[in-house]
Design a protein around this motif. Structure first.
Motif, PDB file in Angstrom:
ATOM      1  N   ASP A 316       0.821  -1.211   0.000  1.00 19.62           N
ATOM      2  CA  ASP A 316       0.000   0.000   0.000  1.00 19.62           C
ATOM      3  C   ASP A 316       0.853   1.260   0.000  1.00 19.62           C
ATOM      4  O   ASP A 316       0.526   2.249  -0.666  1.00 19.62           O
ATOM      5  CB  ASP A 316      -0.933   0.011   1.214  1.00 19.62           C
ATOM      6  CG  ASP A 316      -2.104  -0.935   1.042  1.00 19.62           C
ATOM      7  OD1 ASP A 316      -2.854  -0.767   0.068  1.00 19.62           O
ATOM      8  OD2 ASP A 316      -2.267  -1.838   1.875  1.00 19.62           O
ATOM      9  N   ASP A 317       1.966   1.243   0.758  1.00 22.57           N
ATOM     10  CA  ASP A 317       2.800   2.436   0.874  1.00 22.57           C
ATOM     11  C   ASP A 317       3.386   2.853  -0.468  1.00 22.57           C
ATOM     12  O   ASP A 317       3.534   4.048  -0.753  1.00 22.57           O
ATOM     13  CB  ASP A 317       3.939   2.196   1.875  1.00 22.57           C
ATOM     14  CG  ASP A 317       3.439   2.036   3.296  1.00 22.57           C
ATOM     15  OD1 ASP A 317       2.306   2.471   3.567  1.00 22.57           O
ATOM     16  OD2 ASP A 317       4.164   1.460   4.128  1.00 22.57           O
ATOM     17  N   MET A 318       3.723   1.873  -1.294  1.00 22.29           N
ATOM     18  CA  MET A 318       4.392   2.164  -2.560  1.00 22.29           C
ATOM     19  C   MET A 318       3.527   1.883  -3.778  1.00 22.29           C
ATOM     20  O   MET A 318       3.956   2.111  -4.903  1.00 22.29           O
ATOM     21  CB  MET A 318       5.685   1.341  -2.665  1.00 22.29           C
ATOM     22  CG  MET A 318       6.682   1.643  -1.568  1.00 22.29           C
ATOM     23  SD  MET A 318       8.202   0.701  -1.769  1.00 22.29           S
ATOM     24  CE  MET A 318       9.165   1.316  -0.398  1.00 22.29           C
ATOM     25  N   SER A 319       2.329   1.349  -3.562  1.00 25.11           N
ATOM     26  CA  SER A 319       1.421   1.005  -4.671  1.00 25.11           C
ATOM     27  C   SER A 319       2.112   0.086  -5.674  1.00 25.11           C
ATOM     28  O   SER A 319       2.087   0.316  -6.890  1.00 25.11           O
ATOM     29  CB  SER A 319       0.902   2.269  -5.366  1.00 25.11           C
ATOM     30  OG  SER A 319       0.188   3.084  -4.468  1.00 25.11           O
ATOM     31  N   VAL A 320       2.735  -0.947  -5.168  1.00 24.38           N
ATOM     32  CA  VAL A 320       3.500  -1.886  -6.000  1.00 24.38           C
ATOM     33  C   VAL A 320       2.993  -3.301  -5.765  1.00 24.38           C
ATOM     34  O   VAL A 320       2.790  -3.725  -4.619  1.00 24.38           O
ATOM     35  CB  VAL A 320       5.007  -1.812  -5.669  1.00 24.38           C
ATOM     36  CG1 VAL A 320       5.779  -2.937  -6.354  1.00 24.38           C
ATOM     37  CG2 VAL A 320       5.575  -0.463  -6.087  1.00 24.38           C
ATOM     38  N   TYR A 321       2.780  -4.043  -6.839  1.00 28.28           N
ATOM     39  CA  TYR A 321       2.488  -5.465  -6.764  1.00 28.28           C
ATOM     40  C   TYR A 321       3.783  -6.248  -6.897  1.00 28.28           C
ATOM     41  O   TYR A 321       4.683  -5.851  -7.661  1.00 28.28           O
ATOM     42  CB  TYR A 321       1.536  -5.893  -7.887  1.00 28.28           C
ATOM     43  CG  TYR A 321       0.126  -5.383  -7.759  1.00 28.28           C
ATOM     44  CD1 TYR A 321      -0.829  -6.110  -7.045  1.00 28.28           C
ATOM     45  CD2 TYR A 321      -0.258  -4.187  -8.352  1.00 28.28           C
ATOM     46  CE1 TYR A 321      -2.132  -5.640  -6.936  1.00 28.28           C
ATOM     47  CE2 TYR A 321      -1.558  -3.715  -8.242  1.00 28.28           C
ATOM     48  CZ  TYR A 321      -2.495  -4.449  -7.534  1.00 28.28           C
ATOM     49  OH  TYR A 321      -3.784  -3.988  -7.417  1.00 28.28           O
ATOM     50  N   ALA A 322       3.881  -7.373  -6.188  1.00 29.67           N
ATOM     51  CA  ALA A 322       5.021  -8.279  -6.317  1.00 29.67           C
ATOM     52  C   ALA A 322       4.503  -9.669  -6.644  1.00 29.67           C
ATOM     53  O   ALA A 322       3.583 -10.171  -5.990  1.00 29.67           O
ATOM     54  CB  ALA A 322       5.841  -8.307  -5.027  1.00 29.67           C
ATOM     55  N   VAL A 323       5.090 -10.295  -7.673  1.00 25.90           N
ATOM     56  CA  VAL A 323       4.677 -11.619  -8.136  1.00 25.90           C
ATOM     57  C   VAL A 323       5.828 -12.589  -7.944  1.00 25.90           C
ATOM     58  O   VAL A 323       6.954 -12.332  -8.395  1.00 25.90           O
ATOM     59  CB  VAL A 323       4.277 -11.582  -9.624  1.00 25.90           C
ATOM     60  CG1 VAL A 323       3.768 -12.951 -10.066  1.00 25.90           C
ATOM     61  CG2 VAL A 323       3.224 -10.507  -9.886  1.00 25.90           C
ATOM     62  N   GLY A 324       5.570 -13.710  -7.284  1.00 28.09           N
ATOM     63  CA  GLY A 324       6.587 -14.730  -7.084  1.00 28.09           C
ATOM     64  C   GLY A 324       6.472 -15.826  -8.113  1.00 28.09           C
ATOM     65  O   GLY A 324       5.389 -16.353  -8.359  1.00 28.09           O
ATOM     66  N   SER A 325       7.604 -16.187  -8.724  1.00 27.51           N
ATOM     67  CA  SER A 325       7.613 -17.205  -9.774  1.00 27.51           C
ATOM     68  C   SER A 325       8.626 -18.300  -9.454  1.00 27.51           C
ATOM     69  O   SER A 325       9.079 -18.439  -8.321  1.00 27.51           O
ATOM     70  CB  SER A 325       7.942 -16.548 -11.128  1.00 27.51           C
ATOM     71  OG  SER A 325       9.287 -16.102 -11.156  1.00 27.51           O
ATOM     72  N   HIS A 326       9.011 -19.058 -10.486  1.00 29.42           N
ATOM     73  CA  HIS A 326       9.916 -20.193 -10.324  1.00 29.42           C
ATOM     74  C   HIS A 326      11.261 -19.772  -9.737  1.00 29.42           C
ATOM     75  O   HIS A 326      11.832 -20.496  -8.922  1.00 29.42           O
ATOM     76  CB  HIS A 326      10.127 -20.865 -11.681  1.00 29.42           C
ATOM     77  CG  HIS A 326      11.018 -22.063 -11.642  1.00 29.42           C
ATOM     78  ND1 HIS A 326      10.618 -23.261 -11.064  1.00 29.42           N
ATOM     79  CD2 HIS A 326      12.284 -22.261 -12.089  1.00 29.42           C
ATOM     80  CE1 HIS A 326      11.600 -24.133 -11.180  1.00 29.42           C
ATOM     81  NE2 HIS A 326      12.615 -23.562 -11.796  1.00 29.42           N
ATOM     82  N   SER A 327      11.769 -18.628 -10.113  1.00 31.93           N
ATOM     83  CA  SER A 327      13.089 -18.229  -9.631  1.00 31.93           C
ATOM     84  C   SER A 327      13.216 -16.736  -9.356  1.00 31.93           C
ATOM     85  O   SER A 327      14.287 -16.285  -8.952  1.00 31.93           O
ATOM     86  CB  SER A 327      14.162 -18.631 -10.654  1.00 31.93           C
ATOM     87  OG  SER A 327      13.888 -18.049 -11.914  1.00 31.93           O
ATOM     88  N   HIS A 328      12.153 -15.953  -9.596  1.00 28.43           N
ATOM     89  CA  HIS A 328      12.243 -14.503  -9.451  1.00 28.43           C
ATOM     90  C   HIS A 328      11.026 -13.941  -8.723  1.00 28.43           C
ATOM     91  O   HIS A 328       9.980 -14.582  -8.634  1.00 28.43           O
ATOM     92  CB  HIS A 328      12.344 -13.814 -10.818  1.00 28.43           C
ATOM     93  CG  HIS A 328      13.650 -14.025 -11.504  1.00 28.43           C
ATOM     94  ND1 HIS A 328      13.971 -15.201 -12.160  1.00 28.43           N
ATOM     95  CD2 HIS A 328      14.726 -13.200 -11.658  1.00 28.43           C
ATOM     96  CE1 HIS A 328      15.187 -15.099 -12.684  1.00 28.43           C
ATOM     97  NE2 HIS A 328      15.661 -13.905 -12.392  1.00 28.43           N
ATOM     98  N   VAL A 329      11.193 -12.709  -8.245  1.00 26.19           N
ATOM     99  CA  VAL A 329      10.071 -11.876  -7.808  1.00 26.19           C
ATOM    100  C   VAL A 329      10.044 -10.661  -8.727  1.00 26.19           C
ATOM    101  O   VAL A 329      11.034  -9.937  -8.845  1.00 26.19           O
ATOM    102  CB  VAL A 329      10.212 -11.428  -6.340  1.00 26.19           C
ATOM    103  CG1 VAL A 329       9.070 -10.488  -5.965  1.00 26.19           C
ATOM    104  CG2 VAL A 329      10.226 -12.633  -5.413  1.00 26.19           C
ATOM    105  N   SER A 330       8.935 -10.468  -9.429  1.00 23.85           N
ATOM    106  CA  SER A 330       8.765  -9.340 -10.340  1.00 23.85           C
ATOM    107  C   SER A 330       7.907  -8.276  -9.677  1.00 23.85           C
ATOM    108  O   SER A 330       6.942  -8.591  -8.976  1.00 23.85           O
ATOM    109  CB  SER A 330       8.094  -9.791 -11.640  1.00 23.85           C
ATOM    110  OG  SER A 330       8.822 -10.842 -12.247  1.00 23.85           O
ATOM    111  N   PHE A 331       8.259  -7.021  -9.905  1.00 21.87           N
ATOM    112  CA  PHE A 331       7.537  -5.899  -9.298  1.00 21.87           C
ATOM    113  C   PHE A 331       6.794  -5.123 -10.385  1.00 21.87           C
ATOM    114  O   PHE A 331       7.341  -4.840 -11.450  1.00 21.87           O
ATOM    115  CB  PHE A 331       8.504  -4.967  -8.569  1.00 21.87           C
ATOM    116  CG  PHE A 331       9.228  -5.632  -7.440  1.00 21.87           C
ATOM    117  CD1 PHE A 331       8.606  -5.834  -6.220  1.00 21.87           C
ATOM    118  CD2 PHE A 331      10.523  -6.087  -7.599  1.00 21.87           C
ATOM    119  CE1 PHE A 331       9.265  -6.466  -5.172  1.00 21.87           C
ATOM    120  CE2 PHE A 331      11.196  -6.711  -6.565  1.00 21.87           C
ATOM    121  CZ  PHE A 331      10.567  -6.907  -5.347  1.00 21.87           C
TER     122      PHE A 331
END
Length: 463
Positions: A316-331
Motif C-alpha cells: 500500500d505504501d508504494m502502490s506496488v504489486y510483487a509476483v513470485g515465480s519459479h526463480s524470481h520476484v517481479s515488481f
C-alpha cells in the motif's frame, strides 16, 4: 465440537506439490463523558535520556508533531530492517497433518491454518494446542465428494477482522466465518466456481473476491445482519446452520494466445486505495480489475517470468504489486510502468518462490528450499548478515545474503518416500505460507515437503 489433535534407488522425479502449482509444460502437478475544562500549564513532552534519541529528534524537526511522526517512522523503518536477524525459531508440533498451505493471525497467540488434507485448525503458538474447525458443507454433498485431495489454499481476514474467508469442505466453495468466535456465517456453493478456489481477497469489510482454478474470479457480498436469523449453533441435529449465497458477479480470465488452456487463477491481491484487484494466472499473465459492485477488467500484462507464478502481494505504501515465480520476484508499479523496478532472483535451486509479504519497504520471501529471504525494495538488494555475530557490534554487513533456514518439521516415512527419495532423512520444506504479528515482532511460518507425493508438515514461530 472442537477437538485436539494429537534407502533404495531413486525413480523418476515426482511432481511438485499442487499447492505450488506449475505449468503443464514442466510435467508438474497442478497472505485490523466529558468533564469541565480545566486550564493547566503546558508541559513539555517527556524527554529521553538517550543522546542518540535527542540528536535524531533534532534532525527531523524538533519536538513538534511532524518531528515526532518523522522520528517514529524512522524507528519503524529501522526495526523492520533489523528484525529478521534477531529472529530465532521455535518449531511447533502439528502431528500428522499434511502441508500447511495458508495461515493468518487471529490474535496475539492464535494462528488459523489450512492444510492439504482439508483441515482448518487454530494453533496456540504459546501452548501448541490445536483446535480443529468444522468445515462448511454444500447443500449437495455429492459434489464435495468429487473434489477430495485439494485442501485449503486460502485464508483471509477482512480489514476489521470480524470475518474470515476460506474454503469449504468442497474446495470449490467459499466459506465465511464470524470472528472471534469462528461461528459459520455463510457458504458460497451455488452458481460460483466449478473448480478449486486458490485465492481470496477482501475489497472491504463486506465484499470478498475469490479466484479459482476454473479461470474465473467471483465477487461476493456479505451482509451479517441479513444472516442473523439463519445462523445458529442449536439446530435439531446439533450442527451449525448457515446461509447459502451466490456471487454478485463472476468474470472469466481472458484467454491468452500462448497456453490458452491454462488460465487458472493462482493468486489475488487487493489495492484498497484505488479499489483495484490484482490477479495472477498460470498462463503467465497479471490482470488488473476495477472492483466496485461488479468487476471490470482494466488490463492484462504478460509477466517477464511466467513459470510457476503462484503468489502475489501488494504494498500500500508504494502502490506496488510483487509476483513470485519459479526463480524470481517481479515488481509491477502500474503508475510508472511495469519494468521500472528491477526483478530479484531468489537463487534457491529453482524450487521457486512460494510465499510473499510486504511490510513497509521490506518484502519477505518464502522459498521451496525451506528458507526465508528479505529484500529491501528501496535499496533494491537483499538484507545481508552482519560481519559480527554480536548484535551490539558496530560492524557493517558481511556481503552474505541474510537467510533464515527453517527446521526439518515432520515427514511421513511411507513407501513413496522410500521408493522415490531413497529414504533421504533431511528434506527441505517449501514455505507455502508466512504471516507477521508486527506489534509483538513475531513471524509464523508453515509449509511442508515440495513434491506432491510426500506427506509431511512444518510450522515454526520466529520471534
Amino acid at each position: 465440537m472442537a477437538q485436539q489433535q494429537t534407502g533404495s534407488r531413486k525413480r523418476k522425479a515426482p511432481a511438485v506439490e499442487a499447492g505450488a502449482e506449475s505449468s503443464p509444460s514442466q510435467g508438474l502437478a497442478a497472505a485490523d463523558g466529558e468533564g469541565p475544562l480545566v486550564l493547566k500549564r503546558q508541559r513539555r513532552p517527556a524527554t529521553c535520556s538517550s543522546m542518540v534519541h535527542y540528536l535524531k529528534v533534532r534532525e527531523v524537526g524538533g519536538w513538534g508533531p511532524a518531528g515526532l511522526q518523522g522520528f517514529d517512522g524512522e524507528l519503524r523503518g529501522y526495526a523492520v530492517q533489523r528484525l529478521p536477524e534477531l529472529l530465532t525459531e521455535r518449531q511447533l508440533d502439528l502431528g500428522t497433518l499434511n502441508k500447511v498451505f495458508a495461515s493468518q493471525w487471529l490474535n496475539s497467540r492464535q494462528v488459523v491454518c489450512g492444510t492439504k488434507c482439508n483441515t482448518l485448525f487454530v494453533v496456540d503458538v504459546q501452548s501448541g494446542h490445536i483446535t480443529r474447525i468444522p468445515l462448511l458443507r454444500d447443500r449437495e454433498a455429492r459434489l464435495a465428494q468429487d473434489q477430495q485431495g485439494c485442501g485449503i489454499h486460502a485464508i483471509e481476514l477482512n480489514p476489521s477482522k470480524t470475518l474470515l474467508a476460506t474454503g469449504g469442505e468442497n474446495p470449490n466453495s467459499l466459506a465465511i466465518y464470524q470472528l472471534p468466535t469462528l461461528d459459520p456465517l455463510c457458504l458460497g456453493d451455488r452458481h460460483g466456481h466449478k473448480d478449486w478456489i486458490f485465492a481470496v481477497a477482501w475489497l472491504s469489510d463486506t465484499v470478498a473476491v475469490s479466484g479459482s482454478r476454473d479461470g474465473t474470479v467471483a465477487l461476493w457480498q456479505m451482509d451479517p445482519d441479513k444472516f442473523d436469523d439463519t445462523v445458529a449453533w442449536h439446530s435439531e441435529v446439533g450442527l451449525p446452520v448457515y446461509a447459502h449465497i451466490r456471487p454478485k458477479d463472476v468474470e472469466a480470465i481472458p484467454r491468452a494466445i500462448i497456453n490458452p488452456s491454462n488460465r487458472k487463477v493462482r493468486a489475488l491481491a487487493c489495492g484498497a486505495k484505488n479499489q483495484e484487484l490484482g490477479a495472477v494466472s498460470l498462463d503467465g499473465y497479471f490482470h488488473l480489475w476495477k472492483a466496485r459492485s461488479t468487476l471490470s477488467r482494466l488490463l492484462s500484462i504478460r509477466l517477464p517470468y511466467f513459470r510457476d507464478n503462484v503468489c502475489l502481494t501488494y504494498c500500500d505504501d508504494m502502490s506496488v504489486y510483487a509476483v513470485g515465480s519459479h526463480s524470481h520476484v517481479s515488481f509491477l508499479d502500474l503508475r510508472q510502468g511495469q519494468q521500472n523496478i528491477r526483478p530479484l532472483c531468489s537463487r534457491e535451486g529453482g524450487t521457486g518462490v512460494r510465499s510473499l509479504s510486504f511490510y513497509r519497504h521490506i518484502i519477505t520471501v518464502g522459498t521451496g528450499q525451506g528458507s526465508l529471504l528479505f529484500y529491501d525494495i528501496r535499496a533494491q538488494k537483499f538484507l545481508e548478515e552482519r560481519a559480527s555475530a554480536n548484535l551490539e557490534s558496530s560492524s557493517g554487513p558481511s556481503g552474505r545474503k541474510l537467510r533464515l533456514a527453517c527446521g526439518r518439521g515432520w515427514l511421513n516415512h511411507n513407501d513413496f518416500w522410500v521408493n522415490y527419495f531413497g529414504g533421504m532423512e533431511v528434506f527441505p520444506n517449501a514455505l507455502y505460507t508466512h504471516c507477521y504479528n508486527w506489534p509483538e515482532m513475531k513471524l509464523f511460518v508453515a509449509g511442508g515437503p515440495l513434491p506432491a507425493g510426500l506427506h509431511g508438515n512444518y510450522a515454526g514461530l520466529w520471534s
